[in-house]
Design a protein around this motif. Structure first.
Motif, PDB file in Angstrom:
ATOM      1  N   MET A 295      42.928  27.246  21.804  1.00 26.15           N
ATOM      2  CA  MET A 295      42.406  28.594  21.346  1.00 26.15           C
ATOM      3  C   MET A 295      43.316  29.671  20.844  1.00 26.15           C
ATOM      4  N   ARG A 296      44.185  29.962  20.121  1.00 31.58           N
ATOM      5  CA  ARG A 296      45.430  30.920  19.960  1.00 31.58           C
ATOM      6  C   ARG A 296      45.079  32.379  20.213  1.00 31.58           C
ATOM      7  N   LEU A 297      44.807  33.394  21.043  1.00 29.22           N
ATOM      8  CA  LEU A 297      44.755  34.466  21.225  1.00 29.22           C
ATOM      9  C   LEU A 297      45.545  35.328  20.515  1.00 29.22           C
ATOM     10  N   SER A 298      45.588  36.538  19.432  1.00 23.23           N
ATOM     11  CA  SER A 298      46.120  37.729  19.351  1.00 23.23           C
ATOM     12  C   SER A 298      46.767  38.374  19.706  1.00 23.23           C
ATOM     13  N   THR A 299      47.920  38.104  19.982  1.00 19.78           N
ATOM     14  CA  THR A 299      48.214  38.612  20.441  1.00 19.78           C
ATOM     15  C   THR A 299      49.251  40.628  20.622  1.00 19.78           C
ATOM     16  N   PRO A 300      49.858  41.558  21.006  1.00 18.59           N
ATOM     17  CA  PRO A 300      49.972  41.070  22.218  1.00 18.59           C
ATOM     18  C   PRO A 300      48.681  41.158  23.572  1.00 18.59           C
ATOM     19  N   TYR A 301      49.070  40.526  24.626  1.00 23.58           N
ATOM     20  CA  TYR A 301      47.902  40.738  25.391  1.00 23.58           C
ATOM     21  C   TYR A 301      48.077  40.584  26.943  1.00 23.58           C
ATOM     22  N   TYR A 302      47.751  40.994  27.798  1.00 21.81           N
ATOM     23  CA  TYR A 302      47.880  40.448  29.849  1.00 21.81           C
ATOM     24  C   TYR A 302      46.517  39.406  29.561  1.00 21.81           C
ATOM     25  N   LEU A 303      47.274  38.384  30.614  1.00 19.15           N
ATOM     26  CA  LEU A 303      46.292  37.306  30.609  1.00 19.15           C
ATOM     27  C   LEU A 303      46.343  37.361  33.064  1.00 19.15           C
ATOM     28  N   ILE A 304      44.968  38.033  33.523  1.00 21.48           N
ATOM     29  CA  ILE A 304      45.209  38.184  34.517  1.00 21.48           C
ATOM     30  C   ILE A 304      44.713  36.684  35.160  1.00 21.48           C
ATOM     31  N   ASP A 305      45.742  36.397  35.916  1.00 20.08           N
ATOM     32  CA  ASP A 305      44.701  34.730  36.139  1.00 20.08           C
ATOM     33  C   ASP A 305      44.524  34.548  37.978  1.00 20.08           C
ATOM     34  N   GLU A 306      42.971  34.097  38.275  1.00 17.75           N
ATOM     35  CA  GLU A 306      43.176  34.106  39.221  1.00 17.75           C
ATOM     36  C   GLU A 306      43.536  33.518  40.377  1.00 17.75           C
ATOM     37  N   ALA A 307      44.036  31.781  39.769  1.00 12.02           N
ATOM     38  CA  ALA A 307      44.814  31.381  39.841  1.00 12.02           C
ATOM     39  C   ALA A 307      45.451  31.327  40.695  1.00 12.02           C
ATOM     40  N   ARG A 308      46.963  32.333  39.521  1.00 14.30           N
ATOM     41  CA  ARG A 308      47.749  32.447  39.868  1.00 14.30           C
ATOM     42  C   ARG A 308      48.121  33.314  40.521  1.00 14.30           C
ATOM     43  N   MET A 309      47.109  33.909  41.509  1.00 10.51           N
ATOM     44  CA  MET A 309      46.973  34.607  42.151  1.00 10.51           C
ATOM     45  C   MET A 309      46.455  34.649  43.991  1.00 10.51           C
ATOM     46  N   LEU A 310      46.089  33.183  42.915  1.00 13.25           N
ATOM     47  CA  LEU A 310      45.352  32.325  44.685  1.00 13.25           C
ATOM     48  C   LEU A 310      46.745  32.255  45.897  1.00 13.25           C
ATOM     49  N   PRO A 311      47.403  32.196  45.577  1.00 11.13           N
ATOM     50  CA  PRO A 311      48.863  31.867  46.789  1.00 11.13           C
ATOM     51  C   PRO A 311      48.540  32.958  47.597  1.00 11.13           C
ATOM     52  N   ALA A 312      49.416  34.058  46.851  1.00  4.22           N
ATOM     53  CA  ALA A 312      49.208  35.538  47.486  1.00  4.22           C
ATOM     54  C   ALA A 312      48.297  36.441  48.326  1.00  4.22           C
ATOM     55  N   MET A 313      46.937  36.136  47.573  1.00  5.62           N
ATOM     56  CA  MET A 313      46.002  35.898  47.936  1.00  5.62           C
ATOM     57  C   MET A 313      45.376  35.352  49.738  1.00  5.62           C
ATOM     58  N   GLU A 314      46.505  33.775  49.641  1.00  4.50           N
ATOM     59  CA  GLU A 314      45.589  33.473  51.122  1.00  4.50           C
ATOM     60  C   GLU A 314      47.373  33.843  51.646  1.00  4.50           C
ATOM     61  N   ARG A 315      47.738  34.019  51.902  1.00  4.19           N
ATOM     62  CA  ARG A 315      48.989  34.438  52.533  1.00  4.19           C
ATOM     63  C   ARG A 315      48.710  35.874  52.873  1.00  4.19           C
ATOM     64  N   ILE A 316      47.891  36.731  51.830  1.00  5.95           N
ATOM     65  CA  ILE A 316      47.629  37.914  52.733  1.00  5.95           C
ATOM     66  C   ILE A 316      46.463  37.812  53.964  1.00  5.95           C
ATOM     67  N   ARG A 317      45.598  36.857  53.740  1.00  6.16           N
ATOM     68  CA  ARG A 317      44.670  36.684  54.815  1.00  6.16           C
ATOM     69  C   ARG A 317      45.137  35.671  55.983  1.00  6.16           C
ATOM     70  N   LEU A 318      46.522  35.027  55.314  1.00  5.87           N
ATOM     71  CA  LEU A 318      46.992  34.282  56.563  1.00  5.87           C
ATOM     72  C   LEU A 318      47.765  35.286  57.486  1.00  5.87           C
ATOM     73  N   VAL A 319      48.140  37.060  56.962  1.00 11.24           N
ATOM     74  CA  VAL A 319      48.546  37.348  58.122  1.00 11.24           C
ATOM     75  C   VAL A 319      47.402  38.457  58.671  1.00 11.24           C
ATOM     76  N   GLN A 320      46.748  38.519  57.756  1.00 11.74           N
ATOM     77  CA  GLN A 320      45.542  39.484  58.646  1.00 11.74           C
ATOM     78  C   GLN A 320      45.301  38.459  59.792  1.00 11.74           C
ATOM     79  N   GLU A 321      45.392  37.541  59.665  1.00 10.64           N
ATOM     80  CA  GLU A 321      44.369  36.448  60.554  1.00 10.64           C
ATOM     81  C   GLU A 321      46.291  36.205  61.865  1.00 10.64           C
ATOM     82  N   ARG A 322      46.977  36.185  61.317  1.00  8.91           N
ATOM     83  CA  ARG A 322      47.526  35.632  62.861  1.00  8.91           C
ATOM     84  C   ARG A 322      48.642  37.389  63.182  1.00  8.91           C
ATOM     85  N   SER A 323      48.353  37.971  63.123  1.00 12.62           N
ATOM     86  CA  SER A 323      49.080  39.444  62.828  1.00 12.62           C
ATOM     87  C   SER A 323      47.882  40.733  63.181  1.00 12.62           C
ATOM     88  N   GLY A 324      47.067  40.532  63.032  1.00 12.97           N
ATOM     89  CA  GLY A 324      45.647  41.287  63.092  1.00 12.97           C
ATOM     90  C   GLY A 324      45.984  43.047  62.673  1.00 12.97           C
TER      91      GLY A 324
END
Length: 383
Positions: free
Chosen positions: A1-30
């Motif tokens: 399905m082609r959406l009407s433009t313009p639009y922003y798309l927030i994609d959790e799958a694309r955000m996940l690597p940054a979130m996992e890095r944040i979790r890693l930093v918190q666990e390792r650094s305190g």
């Protein structure tokens, strides 16, 4: 399905690597990480993000309230200057309040009884590629200098925030800042419970030396018995969000220009402010101020918006194929400082906002209307 433009798309799958890095930093650094709402406040993604971050940090009353109401966890309230009629509600919404100046602390600090009080400090050293976003530039109003701190400051505050970075992907630069901070505030740090390094540290980038970063934070925390905080904004949402536009026209003037159904000033304001070229999926960026495009193998196009601003110019790009009217173009990394700054200049239609969760479910979370534009500047009420 082609959406009407313009639009922003927030994609959790694309955000996940940054979130996992944040979790890693918190666990390792305190350290603990709180989302900087000044960069990203699209709360449709908060249920996902709160699994990785412990809370939010703000730059105003309304951001503080949004973090408290929609994210939960720890809510840090900061502003360059709180107004007298805001302070009571800010304190009600936050767990920690950070005053920008000694004068604000002196005048409004008594309102914060019962929550943790912090002060922004200016160590005189930082990292920014742009003078506009350099927190420690000459005459900076951001934070108190070491030489101005009263002798009893350690008994009046429980924490401090030192935000001196912007797009800093250089670990050596950050590490040297810690040396200077310890030198200039060495007597104060052991008297504090917590220290925030603000945002602007690109520790979620793939090649950032995360082990060294975590070691440095953990050592500092242990040496002064401090809880360290980080305030990722751009680092939390890098590569997570796209802006999809459609080519409405192609104008020929020495080089073909694609006119799209969005605008730089309206929808990607930081591109205009800092004069950088945003990434486009599958396309090679070229020098933005280039005058001669000969010698390129491929199809060179300028991409411009449809506002009347002459400089409504996203950038110059080398496409691997010819572009036609009706084709879509996807700006691929616009999560930070785009949706929070969008505006109705020229009455251009605001991009819709879509959100895709990890299961692939797509939902429309905002669709601006003519009525939103009409009411933005005049919505008359009797006073």
């Amino acid at each position: 399905m082609r959406l009407s433009t313009p639009y922003y798309l927030i994609d959790e799958a694309r955000m996940l690597p940054a979130m996992e890095r944040i979790r890693l930093v918190q666990e390792r650094s305190g350290a603990k990480c709180v989302l900087a709402l000044k960069c990203f406040s699209s709360w449709c993604a908060f249920d996902f993000m709160k699994q990785y971050l412990v809370g939010t940090t703000s730059s105003s009353l309304w951001e503080t309230r949004l973090g408290h109401e929609k994210f939960g966890g720890e809510t840090h309230g900061y502003s360059v200057a709180f107004a007298d009629d805001e302070i009571t509600e800010v304190v009600r919404c936050c767990d920690k309040i950070i005053f920008n100046s000694l004068s604000q602390l002196d005048r409004l600090g008594h309102h914060a009884a019962g929550i943790s009080v912090g002060l922004r400090l200016n160590p005189g050293v930082g990292h920014s590629g742009y003078e506009l976003s350099n927190p420690v530039c000459q005459y900076s109003r951001l934070g108190a200098r070491a030489e101005d701190l009263p002798a009893d400051i350690g008994s009046r505050i429980q924490g401090a925030m030192i935000h001196v970075n912007c797009d800093n992907d250089d670990f050596a630069s950050f590490s040297s800042q810690i040396d200077i901070i310890e030198d200039r505030f060495g007597k104060l740090l052991p008297q504090l419970d917590w220290l925030s390094f603000g945002g602007g540290i690109a520790f979620t980038e793939e090649d950032y030396p995360v082990d060294d970063f975590c070691d440095r934070l953990r050592e500092l925390s242990k040496r002064h018995s401090l809880q360290i905080y980080l305030e990722p904004g751009e680092a939390a949402v890098t590569n997570s969000t796209t802006l999809v536009v459609t080519v409405l026209d192609i104008v020929e003037n020495e080089v073909p220009t694609l006119v799209v159904d969005a605008g730089v000033e309206t929808h990607l304001l930081d591109v205009l402010t800092y004069n950088y070229t945003p990434e486009v999926d599958g396309v090679e960026p070229l020098t933005k101020d280039a005058k001669d495009f000969s010698g390129n193998t491929g199809h060179v196009y300028r991409i411009c918006g449809r506002t009347c601003l002459a400089g409504d110019h996203f950038g110059n790009y080398l496409f691997p194929h010819l572009v036609a009217i009706g084709d879509e173009v996807c700006f691929s990394n616009v999560g930070g400082y785009s949706m929070v700054k969008k505006n109705f200049f020229n009455g251009i239609r605001m991009p819709a906002i879509y959100h895709r969760n990890l299961s692939g479910e797509l939902r429309l979370v905002q669709q601006s209307t003519y009525e939103d534009f009409r009411e933005a500047l005049t919505n008359t009420h009797l006073v």
